[in-house]
Each structure stands twice: as C-alpha cells, then as structure tokens.
Design a protein around this motif. Structure first.
Motif, mmCIF file in Angstrom:
data_model
loop_
_atom_site.group_PDB
_atom_site.id
_atom_site.type_symbol
_atom_site.label_atom_id
_atom_site.label_comp_id
_atom_site.label_asym_id
_atom_site.label_seq_id
_atom_site.Cartn_x
_atom_site.Cartn_y
_atom_site.Cartn_z
ATOM 1 N N ASP A 32 35.504 56.850 34.292
ATOM 2 C CA ASP A 32 34.819 55.567 34.456
ATOM 3 C C ASP A 32 35.789 54.610 35.136
ATOM 4 O O ASP A 32 36.995 54.853 35.181
ATOM 5 N N ASP A 33 35.237 53.525 35.660
ATOM 6 C CA ASP A 33 36.081 52.555 36.333
ATOM 7 C C ASP A 33 36.911 51.754 35.337
ATOM 8 O O ASP A 33 36.594 51.662 34.136
ATOM 9 N N LEU A 34 37.991 51.164 35.821
ATOM 10 C CA LEU A 34 38.806 50.282 35.002
ATOM 11 C C LEU A 34 37.941 49.188 34.391
ATOM 12 O O LEU A 34 37.071 48.631 35.073
ATOM 13 N N PRO A 35 38.127 48.848 33.131
ATOM 14 C CA PRO A 35 37.284 47.815 32.512
ATOM 15 C C PRO A 35 37.268 46.502 33.287
ATOM 16 O O PRO A 35 36.221 45.860 33.400
ATOM 17 N N GLU A 36 38.443 46.082 33.826
ATOM 18 C CA GLU A 36 38.461 44.811 34.550
ATOM 19 C C GLU A 36 37.711 44.881 35.877
ATOM 20 O O GLU A 36 37.342 43.853 36.445
ATOM 21 N N ILE A 37 37.463 46.083 36.366
ATOM 22 C CA ILE A 37 36.619 46.266 37.545
ATOM 23 C C ILE A 37 35.158 46.411 37.122
ATOM 24 O O ILE A 37 34.263 45.719 37.626
ATOM 25 N N ARG A 38 34.925 47.303 36.193
ATOM 26 C CA ARG A 38 33.556 47.615 35.759
ATOM 27 C C ARG A 38 32.841 46.397 35.183
ATOM 28 O O ARG A 38 31.649 46.177 35.425
ATOM 29 N N ASP A 39 33.581 45.584 34.411
ATOM 30 C CA ASP A 39 32.964 44.469 33.692
ATOM 31 C C ASP A 39 33.203 43.125 34.370
ATOM 32 O O ASP A 39 32.939 42.074 33.771
ATOM 33 N N TRP A 40 33.693 43.153 35.609
ATOM 34 C CA TRP A 40 34.019 41.892 36.261
ATOM 35 C C TRP A 40 32.783 41.031 36.469
ATOM 36 O O TRP A 40 31.706 41.518 36.850
ATOM 37 N N VAL A 41 32.936 39.730 36.172
ATOM 38 C CA VAL A 41 31.922 38.730 36.488
ATOM 39 C C VAL A 41 32.627 37.536 37.106
ATOM 40 O O VAL A 41 33.850 37.382 37.018
ATOM 41 N N TRP A 42 31.855 36.684 37.728
ATOM 42 C CA TRP A 42 32.422 35.498 38.366
ATOM 43 C C TRP A 42 32.821 34.467 37.312
ATOM 44 O O TRP A 42 32.133 34.248 36.320
ATOM 45 N N SER A 43 33.954 33.822 37.544
ATOM 46 C CA SER A 43 34.366 32.672 36.747
ATOM 47 C C SER A 43 35.229 31.795 37.634
ATOM 48 O O SER A 43 35.807 32.249 38.621
ATOM 49 N N ASP A 44 35.335 30.517 37.270
ATOM 50 C CA ASP A 44 36.113 29.581 38.082
ATOM 51 C C ASP A 44 37.555 29.448 37.612
ATOM 52 O O ASP A 44 38.318 28.669 38.174
ATOM 53 N N ASP A 45 37.930 30.171 36.549
ATOM 54 C CA ASP A 45 39.299 30.054 36.063
ATOM 55 C C ASP A 45 40.270 30.718 37.033
ATOM 56 O O ASP A 45 39.893 31.560 37.833
ATOM 57 N N ARG A 46 41.521 30.327 36.953
ATOM 58 C CA ARG A 46 42.521 30.878 37.861
ATOM 59 C C ARG A 46 43.721 31.381 37.056
ATOM 60 O O ARG A 46 44.859 31.260 37.469
ATOM 61 N N VAL A 47 43.447 31.944 35.890
ATOM 62 C CA VAL A 47 44.517 32.500 35.070
ATOM 63 C C VAL A 47 45.028 33.766 35.738
ATOM 64 O O VAL A 47 44.240 34.601 36.194
ATOM 65 N N PRO A 48 46.344 33.949 35.848
ATOM 66 C CA PRO A 48 46.857 35.149 36.510
ATOM 67 C C PRO A 48 46.317 36.412 35.870
ATOM 68 O O PRO A 48 46.159 36.500 34.648
#
Length: 800
Positions: free
Chosen positions: A781-797
């Motif tokens: 399966d894809d990496l969770p941060e890829i698979r579950d990515w959604v848009w947000s306006d935060d800019r946390v590293p």
C-alpha cells in the motif's frame, strides 16, 4: 446461369400480378440505368444519339457490383410501404452502392425536393450523372448528402448496429438493413447479429436484416458466399432469426420470390409486435431476415475482353474500363445501357413515366424523405433535472474523498426518469463498475431473451444497454442520436480505442452534415471514459491507455470537444452542458475511484464556463508567480495541488500559481479551435515569462500539439502518461510515469535554481521516492502520508 429458388413458401408463389411485376421491373431497370449513367456519362444521358467517347467521363469512378441488388430491395420496400403504410428507412451496408441510393431517391423525387437544381427530367438526369464522383459533386458512397441516409458507406461493418440503435424507443419505425457479404466478414458486423437480443417488440421498432450475397469482395470470394443455405440457416437460427432464402438471376422469378419473402417478413414483424403490445409475448421470439443471393454486377456485361465479368469480382467497380480509348468497350457500354430500354422508362422530357413513378410512396413515407433519416427534425431537448441539486457540499476544502462518477450516476438516474423514451446509457458491461449503478433504481438492463431469478436488474423492458462489445454500444448510440434521441457512451478508458475508427467516422458525418442546410442538428455524441490509466486496482498494464483523447482532438475543430473535469461538481456542470449540446463529439474523462473534491458548485460552474483558470485557493501569492503549476485531469490535479502544498511547507519563498484546465481545447490558439483562448486570456493565466509545469492526464505530446502556434510555448514542460505501469498502488502509477508531486517539486528546483540555495526540498523528494519504493513492496500500500493526504493551509515542516 444461377438457378432461381426460394424457401419459406415463396417458391412457385406469384404475389405480383403481371402489371405490378411489369411496373416494378421497370423501376428496377430505371434505377440500374441511372447507376451506370452516374459512373460513366457526362453527356447524352438518355442515349438519344449514338454513344461516343466524348460522352464518357475522363475518370471512371464508382461501384457497380452491389447496386442491382440494392435497387431490387428498394423497389420492393416501396411496394410494402404503400401496402402497409410502413414508417421505414433504408440502410445500405454495402456503401459502395452509392449510385443505387442516389438513383432511387431521384426517381421518387426526394432528391429534387432537397436539390431543386437536379430536376426530374433529362437536364436533371445529366446533372445527376455529372456530379457523381467528380470535383464539386457528391461522393461515391452512400453518404451525408444522400437523402434518406443516416449511415455512411465508409463505415464497413456497422449497418446493423446503426439500424438497431435507430429503432430503440421508436416503436413504429422499420429499418431495412442491407448487409453486404464482404461487410459480413468484419468483426463488428459478426457481433452485431446479437443486437436482436436487445430489442423489445413492445416498445421498440424493428430491423429487417437482408444479407445480400453476391459472392465476391473487391478481388476475392466471400466466406458466406461459399457457404450453403443449410450452414447459414443454422447460424442465423442460432442467433435468434428465422431466415428466408431467395436466390436467382432471372429477374421475373427473383421479383416474385423476393416479394413473397419480404411481405412474409413484414407480416411476421407486425405479428410479433402486436402480440407483445397486447401482453402476449411469444416464448420463441425469432425475428425474420432474408438471405438474398444474386450475381455480382447482375444485368451488367457478361463477357469483357474474353473473360467473365457478371457474377465475378470483375464487376465490383467499373466493369468496362477503357471506354474512351477502346471502341469495343464503348460498344459494350452502349449495348449494356440500352439493354434497360430507357425509351420505355423515361418520357420525352426525361422524366420517369407516370406508371412507374406511381410505385413511389407519398410525401414523408418516401424513404428519402422520412424524417428519421434526418433525425434532427425529430429531436426533442432532454428534460434535465437541475444538476446543481446533486452537488457535493463540503465544510473543509479537499478534505474528503467522494466518487465523482457515482454522483453523476444519480444525475443520470433522474434523466432516465424524466425521459423514458429519449435517453439511454450504453455501457459495455461496466455500469456498476464505473459507479453509475444508480440508474438501476429506475431502469433495468435490457435483455429480450431468457431472464433468470438470480439476474440483477435485468428485464425485457430495461433500457440500460449493456453488451460486452464496444462496437455494438457505440453503433447503437450512433443510430439513436442520428434519429434524434440522446445518450451517453460510458466505457473503460483503454477500451475506447476499440471504437477509434467509429468515432472518427461519426465525426466526419457530423462535420459534413453541418455544411448541408437541410440536415437538422442532431444531439451530440457524449462519451464518459472512466477506469482510467492512473488506477489499476483489479487490472494491469493492458487496461492503461489514454489515447482516445488523441483521437478526438484531431477531429475537425467544429466537432471535437474534450473535457477533463477534476471533481464531481465540475463533472456535473460539464455533463449538463454536453447533454444540452448538438453536433459535437463530447469526450469527458474522469476516474471512478473516490477522489478529493476541489470546488464548490458555484466555483465549478464559473470554472467550467471559462474552461481554464487560476485556482487562487490552492496557490501562494499567485499575482506574480515564480512558477505556474498547471493541470488537466483528476489525478494530475491531485498531484499538482499536492505539489503546491509541499512547496508551501518546504519552500515558502516560491510564489506558486495553480491553474486547472477543464476544457482541453482552450489551450489551442483561437484560429485553430473555436474554444481556443485569445492571446490576452492565455497570458493572463499562464503569464509571459514564468515556467509552466503541466501535469496532464494523457500522453504529454497532446498538450504540445494543442499549444502549437502559441508564443512562448517552449516554457511549457509537460508530464503525463509515459506508457509505464502494472497492477500496483495508485501513487506508484504516478511515480512510474514521473508525474508525482515529488517529481513536480524536483522540476521546480531545476527550473528555478536561483530560489533554492540549499538542496533540502530536492533531498526530501528523493528520500520520499526511495521510501515509497521500499514501503509498497513491504506493505502493499502507499505511504500513509501519501495515501491519506488532504489539503490544509498549515505550513508545519513534514516529517521523515
């Protein structure tokens, strides 16, 4: 000499009295005469002086071989139309029989009604001859300028599917569909016989297939021409037909046999329909068809230069070729034409004599004047529900995933409900797979044969058309729209290439028809391609192929439209526009899988009206961008917006403008396509100087092709489908084709090196690509941060 024979009770019967036989044979001879004249003559149309080489065209073009059989069928259909008041049209699968159809519609007067300068006299006959296959004239095929035609003869293999599509939801229409024996060898035609299993005699009209066997193609024998009647009867009975055979070369007997066979067929069709419409549907539903065997080039020259012509492949095109230079050939041509006794057929003015002309039906019952053959005259706009009622609403932008085609399915369901005889979905066994199954809430799948208890939404009265043949589905919808109704062809994207040539021919038909003021506007042909190349959850490399976009963009700009809606609301807006349009090929491409939703309904409407525009909500300081991230397509949009998001987090110094293109033809210069943006609008969106990284749904060359002629097009760097893939994870597909958000960010660092003093972003992207390769092979399966990515306006590293 071919022995005359028939089955089905026709042998020995004589349904035509002597006077009717004389008149019908006269019409047939007149049509044959006009066929020959169209191929050969430019002067002396009625042979009222000896034929000379000067009377003959310098270039002899056209096809004779199939025409006598087509003429025979036409005059017999005229008889039945008059006797039974039939609402009938004629489709000629042997498109090379163009002169036959032109001859008959001229004889009945339909041609002159539309083209008044082609009068029904000697002068008009000469015009008819001179215009055939000559510059500024008419094509040699049964084509768009031919009154009564909705089937282009160049589309070899599709006469039956066009005919069956024409009679769907058209209960009073009869289509006589003539299948040539060369055409019968094609794959699409072989599959078309199954169309009979999708016709409901209670609701639909009827097709009378006539297989015209004359034994030869352009040079070789035909397969079915060499098969026995017994073999053919077994085949057609297995397909659900009750075949009747007529064979011969003696005109009087063939007329009698064919009259008996065709009248019996009409009576059987009416009996089937009456029974079904009185709720006494027959258990063994076998529709009639006729197998007609006549010699190729029947009634033409028997021998030329010592070799047999009639009944052989030599009769296919121009049986006597050296008329202008060979006196013997000139003699043969004159003898051939005089054998039809034109002085008996045409009066002193050159008009068909009244006793023969009286065989024609009246007014709109003439097959050349029937409004179904100019279907735009019958077109009714769809009763469309308000597409905005189906909109996806969201509180957080691009934060949840919804299947866009499932949303469209609910819209289609209510279009079905509102238009019970004016709209159909044609889909090769993929309706549920493509998430359009909501239509089954109001209509079943159609099947005219046995229904089993375990079947899911299948009934005789169903109007959702599923058959595992793209050819059938496409051809049915062509016939449906050409007779004035509306529909949608939905298919897996890769399989659309199967009907590439059908789309090309239909586009040619529409484009040519728009040049003819008498051809009324027809509903657009609407495509929805889903199960796209970017997802292969159950399939593999064989199911990847976005090439149908290439097919459509290269059609005439007057006809071609390509839309790549990125989400459900855009899809609704685009579909509503397509269903209201006329005279287009409208291609919509979007995947069926759950996807992020980018725009509100109001935003989607505004965006789709423009066709392309800046998305400020996903941009960073877009007024003076360092880079333009552009996209066309749902997965490219996801990757572009995700790349913009990564740049916000990892390179906030970069000013990013996100641009989405939903109407692909907007990229063209305005002199190449009517949807093309003006240069002012183009530079307002793409700037004059910033590099443009363009993520595209299909092959990258398509975008470069569309941009040809634009200033500064060398600033565009396109990523798209590179013919890479397999059964793998969703993100791995974009990685393999180098269109991932990570590849796009790497592109930004390459094209804007002055904004990246360090390599942190590049290192991050390379690290993530390496992690991806390891992870999918361990976790499947894809990496969770890829698979579950959604848009947000935060800019946390980002972590990792």
């Amino acid at each position: 000499m071919m022995q005359s024979r028939s089955n089905g009770g026709a042998t020995g019967s004589a349904p035509l009295d002597a006077e009717e036989l004389r008149r019908m044979d006269g019409w047939w001879r007149a049509a044959n005469y006009l066929n020959v004249g169209q191929i050969y003559l430019m002067h002396n149309p009625l042979l009222r002086e000896p034929l000379s080489a000067d009377h003959v065209k310098p270039r002899l073009l056209g096809h004779w071989g199939t025409s006598p059989g087509l003429n025979l069928i036409y005059v017999h259909m005229n008889r039945l139309i008059r006797k039974y008041d039939l609402d009938a049209i004629y489709m000629a699968g042997p498109g090379h029989g163009g002169p036959a159809l032109i001859a008959n519609v001229w004889l009945e007067g339909s041609y002159t009604d539309i083209y008044p300068h082609v009068t029904r006299d000697a002068a008009g006959m000469l015009t008819l001859f001179r215009q055939f296959s000559t510059p500024g004239g008419v094509p040699s095929h049964v084509s768009v300028p031919t009154p009564g035609s909705i089937h282009e003869g160049g589309e070899l293999g599709y006469v039956l599917v066009h005919a069956f599509g024409a009679v769907m939801d058209n209960p009073d229409l009869l289509v006589t569909a003539v299948v040539g024996d060369g055409e019968s060898e094609t794959g699409p035609l072989a599959g078309s016989w199954k169309s009979i299993d999708f016709i409901d005699p209670g609701r639909d009209g009827a097709v009378l297939p006539i297989l015209h066997l004359n034994g030869y193609k352009i040079a070789g024998p035909t397969v079915w021409g060499r098969r026995s009647d017994a073999d053919l009867e077994q085949f057609f009975r297995g397909q659900g037909y009750d075949p009747v055979f007529v064979e011969g070369d003696q005109p009087a007997q063939v007329h009698q046999d064919f009259a008996a066979a065709s009248e019996a067929a009409i009576c059987k069709i009416r009996a089937i329909q009456q029974a079904a419409r009185s709720h006494s549907r027959p258990d063994d539903l076998r529709w009639p068809m006729i197998v007609l065997r006549t010699p190729k080039g029947w009634t033409g020259p028997r021998i030329v230069d010592g070799v047999t012509v009639e009944g052989t492949f030599r009769a296919h095109q121009v049986p006597v070729a050296e008329v202008k230079t060979n006196p013997e050939h000139l003699r043969i041509l004159e003898e051939w034409m005089r054998s039809y006794r034109p002085e008996e057929l045409f009066d002193e003015n050159g008009a068909l004599r009244a006793d023969y002309a009286a065989l024609s039906p009246d007014g709109l019952r003439r097959m050349g004047s029937n409004p179904h053959a100019n279907g735009g005259l019958l077109r009714k706009p769809l009763d469309l529900p308000d597409y905005r009622d189906y909109a996806i609403a969201f509180s957080a932008r691009a934060a949840e995933r919804t299947g866009s085609t499932a949303v469209l399915g609910r819209y289609l369901r209510d279009i079905y409900r509102n238009n019970p005889d004016n709209f159909r979905l044609f889909c090769p066994d993929e309706t549920n797979s493509n998430r359009l199954g909501a239509v089954f809430e109001v209509s079943d799948r159609c099947l005219a044969t046995q229904i089993l208890p375990q079947d899911d939404h299948v009934s005789h009265g169903g109007r959702v058309m599923e058959v595992l043949s793209e050819h059938c589905c496409h051809g049915w919808l062509e016939g449906y729209t050409l007779t004035g109704r509306h529909g949608l062809f939905a298919s897996y994207e890769a399989f659309a290439m199967i009907i590439d040539s059908m789309a090309m021919q239909h586009a040619k038909w529409i484009e040519h028809a728009r040049r003819l003021p008498w051809r009324a506007d027809i509903p657009s042909f609407n495509y929805l391609l889903t199960s796209t190349c970017w997802r292969n959850d159950h399939n593999g490399f064989s199911h990847q192929g976005p090439g149908f976009i290439d097919t459509v963009i290269h059609r005439k700009p007057l006809v071609a439209r390509v839309y790549l809606p990125p989400d459900a609301n855009c899809l609704l807006s685009v579909a509503n526009h397509c269903f209201r349009s006329v005279n287009y090929l409208n291609l919509m491409v979007i995947d069926k899988q759950p996807q992020l939703q980018w725009l509100t309904m109001e935003e989607a409407d505004a965006h789709c009206r423009l066709g392309a525009g800046i998305w400020p909500q996903y941009s960073r300081e877009p007024d003076k961008p360092d880079v333009v991230l552009a996209c066309a397509g749902d997965i490219p949009t996801q990757e572009i917006v995700a790349a913009a998001w990564l740049l916000r987090r990892h390179a906030p110094q970069v000013k990013v403008r996100v641009v989405n293109v939903v109407d692909l033809m907007r990229l063209c210069p305005p002199d190449r396509h009517p949807h093309g943006m003006s240069m002012e609008d183009f530079t307002a969106i793409f700037t004059e100087s910033a590099p443009v990284l363009f993520a595209f749904h299909g092959y990258p060359g398509v975008v470069h092709d569309l941009l040809h002629g634009r200033a500064w097009h060398d600033r565009f760097h396109v990523r798209g489908y590179l013919e890479e893939g397999t059964t793998t994870t969703p993100f791995d597909m974009v990685v393999q084709n180098e269109m991932s958000r990570l590849h796009l960010c790497l592109d930004v660092t390459r094209y804007l090196p002055h904004l990246f003093a360090d390599t942190a972003l590049a290192d991050y992207c390379e690290t993530m690509l390496a992690r991806h390769q390891t992870h999918i092979r361990e976790a499947f399966d894809d990496l969770p941060e890829i698979r579950d990515w959604v848009w947000s306006d935060d800019r946390v590293p980002a972590s990792g």
